[in-house]
Design a protein around this motif. Structure first.
Motif, PDB file in Angstrom:
ATOM      1  N   LEU A 201      54.492  39.744  39.781  1.00  0.00           N
ATOM      2  CA  LEU A 201      53.476  38.871  39.311  1.00  0.00           C
ATOM      3  C   LEU A 201      54.021  37.214  38.898  1.00  0.00           C
ATOM      4  O   LEU A 201      54.975  37.369  38.080  1.00  0.00           O
ATOM      5  CB  LEU A 201      52.698  39.329  38.264  1.00  0.00           C
ATOM      6  CG  LEU A 201      52.216  40.771  38.169  1.00  0.00           C
ATOM      7  CD1 LEU A 201      51.595  41.163  36.945  1.00  0.00           C
ATOM      8  CD2 LEU A 201      51.100  40.578  39.521  1.00  0.00           C
ATOM      9  N   ASP A 202      53.412  36.337  39.527  1.00  0.00           N
ATOM     10  CA  ASP A 202      53.833  34.909  39.383  1.00  0.00           C
ATOM     11  C   ASP A 202      52.526  34.220  38.749  1.00  0.00           C
ATOM     12  O   ASP A 202      51.863  33.647  39.451  1.00  0.00           O
ATOM     13  CB  ASP A 202      54.171  34.147  40.427  1.00  0.00           C
ATOM     14  CG  ASP A 202      55.141  33.145  40.414  1.00  0.00           C
ATOM     15  OD1 ASP A 202      55.536  32.651  39.199  1.00  0.00           O
ATOM     16  OD2 ASP A 202      55.625  32.508  41.513  1.00  0.00           O
ATOM     17  N   HIS A 203      52.421  34.221  37.453  1.00  0.00           N
ATOM     18  CA  HIS A 203      51.473  33.361  36.698  1.00  0.00           C
ATOM     19  C   HIS A 203      50.006  33.549  37.334  1.00  0.00           C
ATOM     20  O   HIS A 203      49.210  32.729  37.630  1.00  0.00           O
ATOM     21  CB  HIS A 203      51.857  31.832  36.824  1.00  0.00           C
ATOM     22  CG  HIS A 203      53.176  31.414  36.031  1.00  0.00           C
ATOM     23  ND1 HIS A 203      54.512  31.159  36.559  1.00  0.00           N
ATOM     24  CD2 HIS A 203      53.401  31.274  34.554  1.00  0.00           C
ATOM     25  CE1 HIS A 203      55.247  31.172  35.727  1.00  0.00           C
ATOM     26  NE2 HIS A 203      54.605  31.118  34.455  1.00  0.00           N
ATOM     27  N   ILE A 204      49.582  34.846  37.091  1.00  0.00           N
ATOM     28  CA  ILE A 204      48.174  35.047  37.905  1.00  0.00           C
ATOM     29  C   ILE A 204      47.088  34.940  36.742  1.00  0.00           C
ATOM     30  O   ILE A 204      47.464  34.987  35.702  1.00  0.00           O
ATOM     31  CB  ILE A 204      48.386  36.737  38.258  1.00  0.00           C
ATOM     32  CG1 ILE A 204      48.468  37.563  37.165  1.00  0.00           C
ATOM     33  CG2 ILE A 204      49.271  36.893  39.445  1.00  0.00           C
ATOM     34  CD1 ILE A 204      48.174  39.089  37.637  1.00  0.00           C
ATOM     35  N   ASN A 205      46.151  34.713  37.037  1.00  0.00           N
ATOM     36  CA  ASN A 205      44.930  34.610  36.437  1.00  0.00           C
ATOM     37  C   ASN A 205      43.811  35.237  36.725  1.00  0.00           C
ATOM     38  O   ASN A 205      43.717  35.505  38.008  1.00  0.00           O
ATOM     39  CB  ASN A 205      44.352  32.912  36.246  1.00  0.00           C
ATOM     40  CG  ASN A 205      45.350  32.162  35.663  1.00  0.00           C
ATOM     41  OD1 ASN A 205      45.987  32.443  34.615  1.00  0.00           O
ATOM     42  ND2 ASN A 205      45.633  30.983  36.703  1.00  0.00           N
ATOM     43  N   LEU A 206      42.993  35.890  35.838  1.00  0.00           N
ATOM     44  CA  LEU A 206      41.934  36.814  36.266  1.00  0.00           C
ATOM     45  C   LEU A 206      40.842  36.594  35.254  1.00  0.00           C
ATOM     46  O   LEU A 206      41.249  36.868  33.874  1.00  0.00           O
ATOM     47  CB  LEU A 206      42.272  38.248  36.450  1.00  0.00           C
ATOM     48  CG  LEU A 206      41.201  39.040  36.785  1.00  0.00           C
ATOM     49  CD1 LEU A 206      40.575  39.006  38.181  1.00  0.00           C
ATOM     50  CD2 LEU A 206      41.714  40.629  36.688  1.00  0.00           C
ATOM     51  N   ASP A 207      39.412  36.407  35.441  1.00  0.00           N
ATOM     52  CA  ASP A 207      38.570  36.456  34.499  1.00  0.00           C
ATOM     53  C   ASP A 207      37.382  37.147  35.087  1.00  0.00           C
ATOM     54  O   ASP A 207      37.004  37.562  36.024  1.00  0.00           O
ATOM     55  CB  ASP A 207      37.813  35.000  34.611  1.00  0.00           C
ATOM     56  CG  ASP A 207      38.771  33.881  33.619  1.00  0.00           C
ATOM     57  OD1 ASP A 207      39.439  34.565  32.794  1.00  0.00           O
ATOM     58  OD2 ASP A 207      38.744  32.806  34.297  1.00  0.00           O
ATOM     59  N   LEU A 208      36.802  38.143  34.139  1.00  0.00           N
ATOM     60  CA  LEU A 208      35.689  39.086  34.418  1.00  0.00           C
ATOM     61  C   LEU A 208      35.006  39.026  33.292  1.00  0.00           C
ATOM     62  O   LEU A 208      35.060  39.166  31.901  1.00  0.00           O
ATOM     63  CB  LEU A 208      36.446  40.801  34.206  1.00  0.00           C
ATOM     64  CG  LEU A 208      37.288  41.152  35.421  1.00  0.00           C
ATOM     65  CD1 LEU A 208      37.758  42.543  34.945  1.00  0.00           C
ATOM     66  CD2 LEU A 208      36.772  40.975  36.560  1.00  0.00           C
TER      67      LEU A 208
END
Length: 156
Positions: A25-32
């Motif tokens: 994982l390389d600086h991932i972003n996720l919004d839910l």
């Protein structure tokens, strides 16, 4: 930006995870947002399971932050994640096939009564509430081995 974050139930910012020299994982972003259903797709080795295992506390992330309902979290393990409403269905089924549905839901975290005995009534009530919320009809006393793979996966 503050208004946007208040709407989110889960937010991952800059999460990274490596195994040796392999950066999965390389600086991932996720919004839910609450009530959202999301599919996570990618090739084998893309990091889908690793991301979920970092969220679930199975793995510890190397970098980044995770916010659940606006509060920063960092679960030390799956038990803590489950206690905070985070659950994960693993690719590989992990069940006690000789035990019933209700027992499998509470493995390792059986509720007890004032005498320290397993509280079967509370287990039944909580299990029934859960399946009712999910819109599923399940016989809680059915041994897992008697269910189809898809039924077992839904229970897990």
């Amino acid at each position: 930006m503050a208004d946007k974050n208040e709407e989110l139930i889960l937010s991952i910012r800059g999460m990274s995870k490596s195994f040796g020299r392999n950066r999965v994982l390389d600086h991932i972003n996720l919004d839910l947002k609450p009530g959202t259903v999301m599919g996570l797709m990618g090739e084998n080795g893309a990091g889908k399971s690793t991301m979920m295992k970092c969220l679930f506390g199975t793995y510890q992330k190397d970098e980044g932050t995770i916010f659940l309902e606006g509060k920063e979290i960092n679960f030390s393990g799956p038990k803590e994640a489950l206690e905070n409403g985070i659950a994960m269905v693993h690719q590989e089924l992990n069940q006690c096939l000789e035990r019933n549905v209700k027992d499998n839901l509470f493995l390792g975290r059986y509720p007890t009564n004032s005498l320290g005995m397993v509280d079967e009534d509370r287990m039944k009530k909580k299990s029934s509430e859960l399946f009712r919320k999910l819109g599923m009809t399940v016989n809680l006393d059915t041994p897992m081995r008697n269910m189809s793979v898809s039924q077992r996966q839904m229970c897990e």
